[in-house]
Design an enzyme around this catalytic site. Structure first.
Site, PDB file in Angstrom:
ATOM      1  N   GLY A  48       0.871  -1.197  -0.114  1.00  0.00           N
ATOM      2  CA  GLY A  48       0.058  -0.015   0.055  1.00  0.00           C
ATOM      3  C   GLY A  48       0.586   1.124  -0.086  1.00  0.00           C
ATOM      4  O   GLY A  48       0.424   2.290  -0.514  1.00  0.00           O
ATOM      5  N   GLU A 102       4.012   4.156   6.640  1.00  0.00           N
ATOM      6  CA  GLU A 102       2.623   3.112   6.333  1.00  0.00           C
ATOM      7  C   GLU A 102       1.653   4.055   5.301  1.00  0.00           C
ATOM      8  O   GLU A 102       1.770   5.429   5.625  1.00  0.00           O
ATOM      9  CB  GLU A 102       1.945   2.997   7.581  1.00  0.00           C
ATOM     10  CG  GLU A 102       2.084   1.624   7.947  1.00  0.00           C
ATOM     11  CD  GLU A 102       1.211   0.576   7.182  1.00  0.00           C
ATOM     12  OE1 GLU A 102       1.039   0.916   6.108  1.00  0.00           O
ATOM     13  OE2 GLU A 102       0.717  -0.338   7.521  1.00  0.00           O
ATOM     14  N   ASP A 106      -5.211   1.419  10.416  1.00  0.00           N
ATOM     15  CA  ASP A 106      -6.654   1.241  10.560  1.00  0.00           C
ATOM     16  C   ASP A 106      -6.649   0.491  12.053  1.00  0.00           C
ATOM     17  O   ASP A 106      -6.632   1.236  13.091  1.00  0.00           O
ATOM     18  CB  ASP A 106      -6.874   0.016   9.496  1.00  0.00           C
ATOM     19  CG  ASP A 106      -8.235  -0.461   9.411  1.00  0.00           C
ATOM     20  OD1 ASP A 106      -9.095   0.071   8.734  1.00  0.00           O
ATOM     21  OD2 ASP A 106      -8.564  -1.412  10.313  1.00  0.00           O
ATOM     22  N   PHE A 155     -14.122   2.116   4.343  1.00  0.00           N
ATOM     23  CA  PHE A 155     -13.149   1.424   3.423  1.00  0.00           C
ATOM     24  C   PHE A 155     -12.850   2.382   2.078  1.00  0.00           C
ATOM     25  O   PHE A 155     -13.621   2.748   1.528  1.00  0.00           O
ATOM     26  CB  PHE A 155     -13.458   0.189   2.805  1.00  0.00           C
ATOM     27  CG  PHE A 155     -12.440  -0.768   2.126  1.00  0.00           C
ATOM     28  CD1 PHE A 155     -11.372  -1.218   2.606  1.00  0.00           C
ATOM     29  CD2 PHE A 155     -12.596  -0.636   0.461  1.00  0.00           C
ATOM     30  CE1 PHE A 155     -10.486  -1.732   1.910  1.00  0.00           C
ATOM     31  CE2 PHE A 155     -11.665  -1.355  -0.237  1.00  0.00           C
ATOM     32  CZ  PHE A 155     -10.500  -1.776   0.638  1.00  0.00           C
ATOM     33  N   ILE A 156     -11.363   2.508   1.884  1.00  0.00           N
ATOM     34  CA  ILE A 156     -10.875   3.383   0.889  1.00  0.00           C
ATOM     35  C   ILE A 156      -9.962   2.847  -0.082  1.00  0.00           C
ATOM     36  O   ILE A 156      -9.467   1.873   0.281  1.00  0.00           O
ATOM     37  CB  ILE A 156     -10.434   4.788   1.491  1.00  0.00           C
ATOM     38  CG1 ILE A 156      -9.247   4.360   2.238  1.00  0.00           C
ATOM     39  CG2 ILE A 156     -11.372   5.670   2.106  1.00  0.00           C
ATOM     40  CD1 ILE A 156      -8.361   5.570   2.684  1.00  0.00           C
ATOM     41  N   ASP A 162      -5.858  -0.641  -2.093  1.00  0.00           N
ATOM     42  CA  ASP A 162      -6.531  -1.369  -2.979  1.00  0.00           C
ATOM     43  C   ASP A 162      -7.639  -2.143  -2.446  1.00  0.00           C
ATOM     44  O   ASP A 162      -7.968  -2.048  -1.339  1.00  0.00           O
ATOM     45  CB  ASP A 162      -5.586  -2.596  -3.663  1.00  0.00           C
ATOM     46  CG  ASP A 162      -5.187  -3.542  -2.260  1.00  0.00           C
ATOM     47  OD1 ASP A 162      -4.975  -3.207  -1.158  1.00  0.00           O
ATOM     48  OD2 ASP A 162      -5.787  -4.732  -2.556  1.00  0.00           O
TER      49      ASP A 162
HETATM   50  P1  IMP Z   1      -4.027  -2.407  10.056  1.00  0.00           P
HETATM   51  O1  IMP Z   1      -2.912  -3.531  10.419  1.00  0.00           O
HETATM   52  O2  IMP Z   1      -5.522  -2.873  10.591  1.00  0.00           O
HETATM   53  O3  IMP Z   1      -3.684  -1.006  10.769  1.00  0.00           O
HETATM   54  O4  IMP Z   1      -4.224  -2.227   8.659  1.00  0.00           O
HETATM   55  C1  IMP Z   1      -2.943  -1.792   8.048  1.00  0.00           C
HETATM   56  C2  IMP Z   1      -3.064  -2.078   6.568  1.00  0.00           C
HETATM   57  O5  IMP Z   1      -4.140  -2.587   6.128  1.00  0.00           O
HETATM   58  C3  IMP Z   1      -2.897  -0.908   5.658  1.00  0.00           C
HETATM   59  O6  IMP Z   1      -1.356  -0.565   5.676  1.00  0.00           O
HETATM   60  C4  IMP Z   1      -3.526  -1.146   4.425  1.00  0.00           C
HETATM   61  O7  IMP Z   1      -2.566  -1.685   3.510  1.00  0.00           O
HETATM   62  C5  IMP Z   1      -4.446  -2.166   4.898  1.00  0.00           C
HETATM   63  N1  IMP Z   1      -5.874  -1.119   4.769  1.00  0.00           N
HETATM   64  C6  IMP Z   1      -6.471  -0.671   6.027  1.00  0.00           C
HETATM   65  N2  IMP Z   1      -7.574   0.228   5.844  1.00  0.00           N
HETATM   66  C7  IMP Z   1      -7.551   0.052   4.413  1.00  0.00           C
HETATM   67  C8  IMP Z   1      -8.658   0.696   3.455  1.00  0.00           C
HETATM   68  O8  IMP Z   1      -9.572   1.330   3.959  1.00  0.00           O
HETATM   69  N3  IMP Z   1      -8.388   0.421   2.165  1.00  0.00           N
HETATM   70  C9  IMP Z   1      -7.349  -0.415   1.596  1.00  0.00           C
HETATM   71  N4  IMP Z   1      -6.397  -0.962   2.556  1.00  0.00           N
HETATM   72  C10 IMP Z   1      -6.573  -0.389   3.977  1.00  0.00           C
HETATM   73 MG    MG Z   2      -0.012  -0.780   4.372  1.00  0.00          MG
END
Ligand code: IMP
Ligand code: MG
Length: 178
Positions: A48, A102, A106, A155-156, A162
């Protein structure tokens, strides 16, 4: 409103490229002031962050290195709660200042995992930079040092992010239409 379709979902524009650019300028400005004497290793968390890392790196005004790790936690439109390491850290990190790049925080699980791993490898100061942050989705107690934009818990896609592999090429960011 500008709408797009990716696979089975529709998305509407949420953050235009011009706002993304401004957020990155602000982050770069702070990093240029704070870290110029630290010889940091910047670490892009693939996939990402590829676009964000590339744009941010072009604005860094001191000599620095970049490395890449590949982690995956998302499937479809939600986090799986576990982080798979597809390409790991391979630099000598002992005592080194590391800056994690990053695309979005999320749940915070990816950042928590990465920071723990860097600590185990003996990294020195660790800074976390994220272009986007969903405060309502956060589940872990993590320290975010540089945040571009806080966004709602939707979700984006776009600008590197992606939906099942699609949408990373879009210059603007779109959110899913429920
Ligand atoms: P986390 O580990 O839940 O904080 O999520 C981190 C990873 O999930 C991010 O680095 C993104 O690659 C992916 N991610 C989180 N939210 C989104 C979203 O809304 N759209 C697409 N990818 C996401
Ligand atoms: Mg990421």
């Amino acid at each position: 409103m500008k709408r797009i379709k990716l696979l089975d979902r529709e998305f509407g524009i949420s953050i235009p490229a011009s706002d993304i650019k401004k957020a990155i300028w602000q982050i770069a400005d702070k990093i240029n002031r704070d870290l110029k004497d630290k010889n940091p290793l910047m670490v892009c968390i693939l996939n990402g962050s590829f676009m964000f890392s590339a744009d941010l790196m072009k604005l860094i005004e001191f000599p620095c290195q970049i490395s890449f790790v590949k982690l995956a936690s998302y499937q479809g439109v939600s986090s799986t709660g576990t982080v798979k390491e597809l390409i790991g850290f391979n630099e000598e990190l002992k005592g080194r200042t590391v800056v994690l790049l990053e695309d979005i925080v999320d749940s915070g699980i990816t950042v928590e995992n990465s920071v723990n791993q860097l600590k185990k490898m003996g990294a020195g100061d660790i800074f976390v930079v994220t272009l986007l942050f969903k405060p309502e989705a956060l589940k872990r107690d993590i320290k975010l040092d540089y945040i571009g934009l806080e966004i709602p818990n939707d979700f984006i896609v776009g600008y590197g992010l992606d939906y099942n592999g699609y949408g990373r090429n879009l210059p603007d960011i779109y959110s899913v239409i429920p």
